[in-house]
Write a protein that holds these residues in place. Structure first.
Motif, mmCIF file in Angstrom:
data_model
loop_
_atom_site.group_PDB
_atom_site.id
_atom_site.type_symbol
_atom_site.label_atom_id
_atom_site.label_comp_id
_atom_site.label_asym_id
_atom_site.label_seq_id
_atom_site.Cartn_x
_atom_site.Cartn_y
_atom_site.Cartn_z
ATOM 1 N N GLU A 16 0.786 -1.237 0.000
ATOM 2 C CA GLU A 16 0.000 0.000 0.000
ATOM 3 C C GLU A 16 0.818 1.288 0.000
ATOM 4 N N ASP A 17 1.655 1.492 1.032
ATOM 5 C CA ASP A 17 2.306 2.795 1.169
ATOM 6 C C ASP A 17 3.730 2.622 1.676
ATOM 7 N N ILE A 18 4.438 3.721 1.797
ATOM 8 C CA ILE A 18 5.833 3.651 2.220
ATOM 9 C C ILE A 18 5.955 3.144 3.649
ATOM 10 N N HIS A 19 4.988 3.459 4.502
ATOM 11 C CA HIS A 19 5.056 3.059 5.913
ATOM 12 C C HIS A 19 5.006 1.534 6.049
ATOM 13 N N GLY B 64 2.684 10.351 18.371
ATOM 14 C CA GLY B 64 2.142 10.172 19.712
ATOM 15 C C GLY B 64 0.647 10.425 19.759
ATOM 16 N N SER B 65 0.119 10.933 18.632
ATOM 17 C CA SER B 65 -1.323 11.186 18.556
ATOM 18 C C SER B 65 -2.105 9.935 18.196
ATOM 19 N N GLY B 66 -1.396 8.893 17.757
ATOM 20 C CA GLY B 66 -2.060 7.651 17.387
ATOM 21 C C GLY B 66 -2.971 7.847 16.193
ATOM 22 N N ALA B 67 -4.036 7.066 16.143
ATOM 23 C CA ALA B 67 -4.987 7.179 15.042
ATOM 24 C C ALA B 67 -5.801 8.457 15.153
ATOM 25 N N LYS C 32 7.946 -6.346 14.312
ATOM 26 C CA LYS C 32 6.507 -6.101 14.474
ATOM 27 C C LYS C 32 6.204 -5.213 15.677
ATOM 28 N N LYS C 33 7.198 -4.993 16.529
ATOM 29 C CA LYS C 33 6.986 -4.141 17.705
ATOM 30 C C LYS C 33 7.160 -2.652 17.394
ATOM 31 N N LEU C 34 7.693 -2.348 16.215
ATOM 32 C CA LEU C 34 7.944 -0.958 15.864
ATOM 33 C C LEU C 34 6.675 -0.116 15.900
ATOM 34 N N HIS C 35 5.570 -0.706 15.494
ATOM 35 C CA HIS C 35 4.337 0.079 15.348
ATOM 36 C C HIS C 35 3.588 0.248 16.665
ATOM 37 N N THR C 36 4.152 -0.225 17.753
ATOM 38 C CA THR C 36 3.536 -0.035 19.071
ATOM 39 C C THR C 36 3.361 1.451 19.354
ATOM 40 N N ALA C 37 2.160 1.827 19.818
ATOM 41 C CA ALA C 37 1.847 3.211 20.205
ATOM 42 C C ALA C 37 1.946 4.175 19.029
ATOM 43 N N ARG C 38 1.688 3.655 17.832
ATOM 44 C CA ARG C 38 1.752 4.510 16.653
ATOM 45 C C ARG C 38 0.713 4.068 15.643
ATOM 46 N N SER C 39 0.178 5.008 14.880
ATOM 47 C CA SER C 39 -0.752 4.736 13.792
ATOM 48 C C SER C 39 -0.152 5.256 12.501
ATOM 49 N N ARG C 40 -0.621 4.729 11.388
ATOM 50 C CA ARG C 40 -0.195 5.334 10.137
ATOM 51 C C ARG C 40 -0.667 6.782 10.032
ATOM 52 N N ASN C 41 -1.707 7.119 10.784
ATOM 53 C CA ASN C 41 -2.221 8.481 10.725
ATOM 54 C C ASN C 41 -1.219 9.497 11.271
#
Length: 459
Positions: free
Chosen positions: A82-85, A196-199, A101-110
């Motif tokens: 889908e995207d670069i992320h 830090g804003s998440g989704a 797979k732990k990298l995306h903890t506490a983070r959204s693509r948003n």
């Protein structure tokens, strides 16, 4: 491939949707910012104990290797990711295993895409401001060379009053200095970190957002998670500032195109910045200036596209916002490309001083100076204006200019005229006499050049 978000779904995505939905074809240019953001995020997660320092180290090392591989041209991005992320996360997991797979903890693509775009735009604003600085320096250098080069100033595209080429060039210096100011202002509002804003609602993890901002070089941290992921004001503002830059370039190009015609013959463009005709051997076309003038519409379109896309969106992130990138990237590329070729085109043009001065002597450009002469003799300006209007009409009837009228002819119009009228209406004198701050007299323009150089040092 298995989607990173696919746990809830029972069917694979249709291939038409894959292509329609994917943004990797254009957002891959964010790879460096995406990896830098992920390195900072992982470093912060390790510091606050959300993941172990060892895991953070593995992730950071893996991301650095991926960055090197991309820059060496050894990575082929996957449309299905889908995207670069998600491409970077997929590459990371393939490289270091489950820890990735732990990298995306506490983070959204948003919030991830929001920080990527802001980082990318900050870099591009710096580059465009640098290009504008070089252009202003070029114009200041030309202005210093042409302090006494007289030319006609125009209103309504009719010859109006004598000015100097230096004065004319300095008008554009003022425009481009304002453009630099606007970009600096835009940079300040872009320089806010949304991670830090998440989704849309932040996260329950104990993040140190200020530390992440410090690692990424942001001056501030966003204060509202809903706004942070849905805000694209900074992109709109950049496109608005870019539209003004392009408008200024386009106005300048329009004048260059006119000045290069046989009818004006004020300048000749260098061969390196002109083109010829496939059928007419004599032609020398100002295609570079014309193309910049034409590309202005692209940037206007980018601005309008962003505004229209955003105008009906509810909080917070919506997929519509994927459309922000192509408009933003196009505005960036167009402005940079135009500035890159415009500066040397202006720097290398040949100025035909004699033709400019000759044009300044025609069209009664010194008529206001005759009226001013009478006003200084005590004639009310409105009466003086009428007297000079009659003088111009008389000249038109007798195919003369104001300098050619005899003293008797002048005094027939007003007894206030004396022998000193002739010294007051030479076009060189008319330009040089306008010494008021902001005027075209050489000393006034020299002062303006000094002020502009000081401003340039400050911004």
């Amino acid at each position: 491939m298995t989607k990173l978000w696919g746990g809830r779904f029972q069917k694979t995505t249709d291939h038409l949707v894959e292509d329609f939905h994917s943004s990797i074809s254009f957002d891959q240019r964010l790879y460096k910012q995406d990896i830098q953001g992920s390195i900072a995020h992982a470093t912060m997660l390790g510091r606050v104990g959300v993941i172990s320092p060892e895991e953070a180290g593995q992730i950071v090392e893996g991301l650095r290797e991926i960055l090197k591989e991309i820059e060496e041209g050894n990575v082929e991005f996957d449309v299905a990711a889908e995207d670069i992320h998600m491409n970077v996360e997929q590459l990371l997991t393939a490289k270091i295993g489950a820890v990735g797979k732990k990298l995306h903890t506490a983070r959204s693509r948003n919030d991830q895409v929001a920080v990527d775009i802001r980082m990318y735009l900050k870099d591009e604003i710096k580059e465009i401001r640098s290009q504008l600085r070089e252009l202003v320096e070029t114009l200041l250098n030309l202005a210093e060379q042409h302090l006494s080069t007289v030319m006609p100033g125009y209103t309504h595209m009719q010859r109006a009053q004598p000015i100097t080429l230096s004065h004319h060039l300095m008008a554009y210096v003022q425009m481009f200095l304002r453009d630099m100011d606007r970009l600096a202002d835009c940079y300040r509002r872009t320089d806010v970190m949304p991670l830090g804003s998440g989704a849309l609602a932040g996260t329950t993890f104990p993040l140190d957002r200020e530390y992440t901002a410090e690692l990424l070089g942001f001056a501030a941290v966003s204060d509202n998670s809903l706004d942070a992921v849905s805000d694209r004001d900074f992109a709109v503002e950049f496109c608005a500032a870019s539209s003004l830059i392009m408008m200024h370039l386009s106005r300048f190009c329009e004048e260059i195109i006119l000045w290069a015609t046989g009818e004006f013959a004020f300048i000749e463009l260098d061969d390196a910045y002109s083109t010829g005709s496939s059928i007419m051997p004599q032609k020398k076309n100002p295609d570079v200036a014309e193309l910049i003038r034409g590309k202005t519409g692209r940037v206007y379109g980018d601005l309008l596209g962003l505004l229209t896309m955003l105008k009906g969106l509810p909080m917070a992130y919506n997929k519509d916002m994927q459309e922000d990138k192509e408009a933003l990237f196009d505005a960036i590329d167009t402005v940079k490309g135009c500035l890159l070729v415009f500066r040397p085109m202006v720097a290398t043009m040949t100025v035909r001083k004699e033709n400019m001065a000759g044009a300044a002597r025609g069209g009664f450009t010194n008529a206001t100076d005759v009226a001013d002469y009478l006003a200084k003799k005590g004639v009310p300006f409105r009466e003086a204006h009428e007297v000079v209007g009659k003088a111009v009409f008389y000249c038109l009837q007798h195919q003369k200019n104001l300098e050619a009228l005899t003293l008797e002819e002048y005094q027939a119009l007003s007894p206030a005229f004396a022998e000193d009228i002739y010294a007051a209406i030479g076009v060189e004198y008319c330009a040089a006499a306008r010494k008021v701050r902001g005027g075209p007299a050489p000393e006034a323009v020299q002062q303006a050049i000094g002020v502009a150089k000081a401003r340039l040092r400050e911004i």
